[in-house]
Every structure is written in C-alpha cells, then in structure tokens.
Design an enzyme around this catalytic site. Structure first.
Site, PDB file in Angstrom:
ATOM      1  N   GLY A   7      14.378  53.766  32.358  1.00  0.00           N
ATOM      2  CA  GLY A   7      14.262  55.179  32.024  1.00  0.00           C
ATOM      3  C   GLY A   7      14.628  55.338  30.556  1.00  0.00           C
ATOM      4  CB  ALA A   8      12.789  55.005  27.496  1.00  0.00           C
ATOM      5  N   GLY A   9      14.304  58.084  28.850  1.00  0.00           N
ATOM      6  CA  GLY A   9      14.420  59.512  28.561  1.00  0.00           C
ATOM      7  C   GLY A   9      15.710  59.790  27.812  1.00  0.00           C
ATOM      8  CB  ALA A  10      17.645  62.911  27.489  1.00  0.00           C
ATOM      9  NE  ARG A  82      22.377  69.728  37.057  1.00  0.00           N
ATOM     10  CZ  ARG A  82      23.476  70.348  37.426  1.00  0.00           C
ATOM     11  NH1 ARG A  82      23.427  71.271  38.367  1.00  0.00           N
ATOM     12  NH2 ARG A  82      24.632  70.050  36.877  1.00  0.00           N
ATOM     13  NE  ARG A  88      25.306  66.743  38.555  1.00  0.00           N
ATOM     14  CZ  ARG A  88      26.185  67.701  38.270  1.00  0.00           C
ATOM     15  NH1 ARG A  88      26.473  68.634  39.143  1.00  0.00           N
ATOM     16  NH2 ARG A  88      26.779  67.724  37.089  1.00  0.00           N
ATOM     17  CG  ASN A  95      15.123  61.889  40.784  1.00  0.00           C
ATOM     18  OD1 ASN A  95      14.001  61.906  40.292  1.00  0.00           O
ATOM     19  ND2 ASN A  95      16.158  62.472  40.213  1.00  0.00           N
ATOM     20  CG  ASP A 148      31.572  64.909  37.117  1.00  0.00           C
ATOM     21  OD1 ASP A 148      30.706  65.444  36.402  1.00  0.00           O
ATOM     22  OD2 ASP A 148      31.317  64.437  38.234  1.00  0.00           O
ATOM     23  NE  ARG A 151      29.438  67.416  31.410  1.00  0.00           N
ATOM     24  CZ  ARG A 151      28.291  67.188  32.037  1.00  0.00           C
ATOM     25  NH1 ARG A 151      28.245  67.203  33.356  1.00  0.00           N
ATOM     26  NH2 ARG A 151      27.185  66.966  31.346  1.00  0.00           N
ATOM     27  CG  HIS A 175      27.878  63.522  39.686  1.00  0.00           C
ATOM     28  ND1 HIS A 175      28.670  63.981  38.662  1.00  0.00           N
ATOM     29  CD2 HIS A 175      26.606  63.491  39.191  1.00  0.00           C
ATOM     30  CE1 HIS A 175      27.916  64.225  37.603  1.00  0.00           C
ATOM     31  NE2 HIS A 175      26.656  63.941  37.897  1.00  0.00           N
TER      32      HIS A 175
HETATM   33  P1  NAI Z   1      14.402  62.369  31.276  1.00  0.00           P
HETATM   34  O1  NAI Z   1      13.291  63.125  31.939  1.00  0.00           O
HETATM   35  O2  NAI Z   1      14.684  62.626  29.850  1.00  0.00           O
HETATM   36  O3  NAI Z   1      14.135  60.802  31.444  1.00  0.00           O
HETATM   37  C1  NAI Z   1      13.782  60.223  32.648  1.00  0.00           C
HETATM   38  C2  NAI Z   1      12.841  59.083  32.309  1.00  0.00           C
HETATM   39  O4  NAI Z   1      12.578  58.347  33.506  1.00  0.00           O
HETATM   40  C3  NAI Z   1      11.476  59.529  31.761  1.00  0.00           C
HETATM   41  O5  NAI Z   1      11.253  58.972  30.481  1.00  0.00           O
HETATM   42  C4  NAI Z   1      10.486  59.020  32.785  1.00  0.00           C
HETATM   43  O6  NAI Z   1       9.249  58.605  32.249  1.00  0.00           O
HETATM   44  C5  NAI Z   1      11.255  57.854  33.394  1.00  0.00           C
HETATM   45  N1  NAI Z   1      10.745  57.435  34.699  1.00  0.00           N
HETATM   46  C6  NAI Z   1      10.340  58.199  35.736  1.00  0.00           C
HETATM   47  N2  NAI Z   1       9.935  57.421  36.761  1.00  0.00           N
HETATM   48  C7  NAI Z   1      10.121  56.143  36.365  1.00  0.00           C
HETATM   49  C8  NAI Z   1       9.902  54.890  36.981  1.00  0.00           C
HETATM   50  N3  NAI Z   1       9.429  54.796  38.223  1.00  0.00           N
HETATM   51  N4  NAI Z   1      10.185  53.782  36.283  1.00  0.00           N
HETATM   52  C9  NAI Z   1      10.665  53.851  35.018  1.00  0.00           C
HETATM   53  N5  NAI Z   1      10.896  55.020  34.374  1.00  0.00           N
HETATM   54  C10 NAI Z   1      10.617  56.143  35.044  1.00  0.00           C
HETATM   55  O7  NAI Z   1      15.704  62.615  32.174  1.00  0.00           O
HETATM   56  P2  NAI Z   1      17.234  62.373  31.726  1.00  0.00           P
HETATM   57  O8  NAI Z   1      17.773  63.625  31.158  1.00  0.00           O
HETATM   58  O9  NAI Z   1      17.317  61.114  30.972  1.00  0.00           O
HETATM   59  O10 NAI Z   1      17.937  62.183  33.161  1.00  0.00           O
HETATM   60  C11 NAI Z   1      17.646  61.041  33.948  1.00  0.00           C
HETATM   61  C12 NAI Z   1      18.315  61.149  35.313  1.00  0.00           C
HETATM   62  O11 NAI Z   1      19.732  61.058  35.144  1.00  0.00           O
HETATM   63  C13 NAI Z   1      18.072  62.465  36.045  1.00  0.00           C
HETATM   64  O12 NAI Z   1      17.918  62.235  37.431  1.00  0.00           O
HETATM   65  C14 NAI Z   1      19.331  63.256  35.780  1.00  0.00           C
HETATM   66  O13 NAI Z   1      19.561  64.252  36.762  1.00  0.00           O
HETATM   67  C15 NAI Z   1      20.351  62.146  35.836  1.00  0.00           C
HETATM   68  N6  NAI Z   1      21.629  62.431  35.180  1.00  0.00           N
HETATM   69  C16 NAI Z   1      22.741  61.967  35.821  1.00  0.00           C
HETATM   70  C17 NAI Z   1      23.988  62.137  35.272  1.00  0.00           C
HETATM   71  C18 NAI Z   1      25.179  61.605  35.994  1.00  0.00           C
HETATM   72  O14 NAI Z   1      26.304  61.918  35.617  1.00  0.00           O
HETATM   73  N7  NAI Z   1      25.014  60.770  37.006  1.00  0.00           N
HETATM   74  C19 NAI Z   1      24.157  62.858  33.996  1.00  0.00           C
HETATM   75  C20 NAI Z   1      22.917  63.274  33.389  1.00  0.00           C
HETATM   76  C21 NAI Z   1      21.699  63.057  33.976  1.00  0.00           C
END
Ligand code: NAI
Length: 308
Positions: A7-10, A82, A88, A95, A148, A151, A175
């Site tokens: 996952g190369a998102g945020a 989200r 969540r 997911n 958490d 924060r 969480h």
């Molecule tokens: P994002 O939308 O910026 O990045 C998610 C990335 O996953 C996207 O680039 C997407 O193309 C990629 N992706 C989707 N399906 C895929 C697959 N099958 N294989 C490889 N890559 C795939 O989302 P963000 O903000 O990075 O969040 C990611 C996840 O982390 C979310 O579910 C979010 O709710 C969760 N999260 C959990 C936290 C925690 O404390 N556990 C804190 C912040 C976010």
C-alpha cells in the site's frame, strides 16, 4: 534486513519514508496495485537521500510480489481509509478481501516474515490475517495502540502545556472510537501521576479527545491521517528490527491474557526480533477490566462479520 510495505498510499508511503530515513533495512520494497504509484513515490523518496543524508534505497513494485521475496518484516496498509463521518468498522467489507489476498501473496514469497497489519478495522483485519494464514501468532501484530497512545500523550501534553516527550501513557483495547481505553489512571508526567496536575474533568476530556482523535483529523483533512500513523508504525518496525524490546500496546491474539480468548486486541507487548515476544499484564482496576470486557464484545461482534 528486508522490509516490505504494502500500500503506497498516505500511511504506507509515510511509513516507508520513515524506515528509509532511519536506515532500518538494506532493502525496502513499496508495493501497490496502482500502476506506477509505488515506483514514483519510491523515486521521489530516494531523491531526498542526497538532501537528508541516508543510504537506503526504496524500490517500488506494481503488484509484483516476486520483488518482496525474503522480506523479514512486512507492513500491510493496503485498503480504503475512512472518509469524514465514517467509522473504521464500515471499511470491513472491502478491506477484508484486500488484506486476505495480500497476506496470501506475501507469505508465498516471505514465509518467515513478521507481519504488521495497519488496514482498518485493524483488530479484525489482524484476526483475519492470522486465521487465514495460520502462521505463528507471535508473527502477527496489529498497529493501533501505538498511534492511540501517541494521541493520548499529545492531548495530555497540550492540557498540561508540557512536552509530549515527558508524558508516559498507554491506550489499550480495541482500535475504535468507542472501544479504545486510554489508561488515565496510569499516565504520568516524568513519573508523577497526571492526576496531580489535571482535574478529573480535564482527564475525562483528554480521554474523550483521544478516542475520537482519528475522527477529528478525518473531519479536518477530509481523509484519514498519515503522519502519526506512519510514525507509530515505525515504532513497531524499529523495535522489531533492532530487537529493542520496547513495550508497545499492539493488537495480538489473546489466549486467556486479560481474560480474553480467540480475539486480537490491544494490550502491551514486548516487541523484538521474535515479533511480539510476551504480553505485559497490567493490573487493571475493576472499571478498566469492565471497559476491556466491553471493548472485547464489540471487537468480537465485528469479527463475526468475517467469513472465515
Ligand atoms: P490510501 O487510500 O492513501 O492508501 C491505500 C493504498 O492501498 C492505495 O494506494 C491503494 O491503491 C492500495 N491498495 C488497495 N488495494 C490494494 C491491494 N490489493 N494491493 C496493494 N495495494 C492496494 O489509504 P491510507 O490513508 O494510506 O490508509 C490505509 C489503511 O490504513 C486504511 O484502511 C486506513 O483506515 C488504515 N489506517 C489505520 C491506522 C491504524 O492506526 N491502524 C491509522 C491510519 C490509517
């Protein structure tokens, strides 16, 4: 040492960026299904090496798991984040399929990897990854409590107008906005209970702000946060890779600890090269025990929505 971030998102990109800046591995692979994104972000990150001074080179991969082969640690951040107003828990449908597929692919090429699950709803995704893969429970860790707790410490520091570095505190339980348990009774400022500095009302407000900490940011930003999630994930990765044995609240499979069985939930664990090496048993008050029980019920009911 080889680390993969899926996952190369945020959150994934921020985590990878933190890992390379600290030079925690010789190889860091960033994988995403979106064509070119992981390659582009990896190159962008590597271009900071000449400016910031580090030597680790990140490598991007568009869904080619061969490149992740032999990873020691894998962080899973793939999946939907989200949007404002969402919980969540609402992310479970989409997911669950993503986390299941990614875990299978990862283990095909890195059967010995320690896996850190970040995707939400994180406790349920950690449970799913464990049940579907059947790997040793010590190698599966959900990241949530570290964030958490950060924060919680920040809100305490803001209320007291002191440095977050001098605050110690932990958030355990699920969480989720209503399932996490900020342990205000045990939080300290340089070893002194924070209750010496803040009134019960102030402490209650800190706990309440902590619980909706993620939702507050989602409302402000329009999507879920990434700086603190990426730094919290780094804490787990670093303690494992450097065998630091830090005590961090993480979601792990409980088999009687804290009175719970067959569930992944946030409890303090020691993190080292073996993954989560042991659970630290805090002596909870009756009220804290009751809150943990209630939190477990909510996590369990979310797990019930999985088709295993
Ligand atoms: P994002 O939308 O910026 O990045 C998610 C990335 O996953 C996207 O680039 C997407 O193309 C990629 N992706 C989707 N399906 C895929 C697959 N099958 N294989 C490889 N890559 C795939 O989302 P963000 O903000 O990075 O969040 C990611 C996840 O982390 C979310 O579910 C979010 O709710 C969760 N999260 C959990 C936290 C925690 O404390 N556990 C804190 C912040 C976010």
């Amino acid at each position: 040492m080889k680390i993969t971030v899926v996952g190369a998102g945020a959150v994934g990109a921020t985590t990878a960026d933190n890992i390379i800046r600290r030079e925690l591995a010789e190889e860091v692979v960033l994988l995403d299904i979106k064509e070119g994104v992981s390659e582009g972000k990896s190159l962008d990150m590597y271009q900071t090496a000449a400016l910031l001074g580090f030597n680790t080179r990140p490598v991007g991969s568009t869904n080619d798991y061969e490149k992740t082969k032999g990873s020691d640690v894998v962080v899973i951040t793939s999946g939907l984040p989200r949007k404002p107003g969402m919980t969540r828990e609402e992310l479970i449908g989409i997911n669950a399929g993503i986390v299941k597929g990614v875990t299978e692919n990862i283990l095909k090429y890195s059967p010995k990897a320690i896996i850190i699950v970040v995707s939400n709803p994180m406790d349920t995704m950690t449970y799913l990854a464990l049940k579907e893969s059947g790997i040793n429970k010590k190698r599966l860790i959900g990241m949530g409590g570290a964030l958490d707790s950060a924060r919680f410490k920040t809100y305490l520091a803001l209320a007291m107008d002191v440095s977050p570095l001098d605050i110690h505190g932990m958030v355990i339980g699920g969480h989720g906005d209503t399932t996490m348990i900020p342990l205000t009774r045990l939080a300290t400022y340089n070893g002194i209970p924070v209750s010496r500095f803040l009134s019960p009302e102030q402490l209650e407000k800190v706990a309440a702000d902590t619980m909706v900490g993620g939702a507050t940011l989602t409302k402000l930003i329009g999507t879920s946060a990434w700086y603190a999630p990426g730094a919290a994930t780094l804490l787990l990765v670093e303690s494992i890779v450097r065998n630091q044995k830090r005590i961090v609240p993480c979601s792990v499979y409980l088999n009687g600890e804290y009175g719970q069985k067959d569930i992944c939930m946030g409890v303090p664990v020691v993190l080292g090269r073996g993954g989560w090496e042991k659970v630290i048993n805090l002596r909870l008050s009756d009220a804290e025990k009751a809150a943990f029980e209630k939190s477990a019920e909510a996590v369990r009911s979310m797990n019930g929505a999985l088709t295993l």
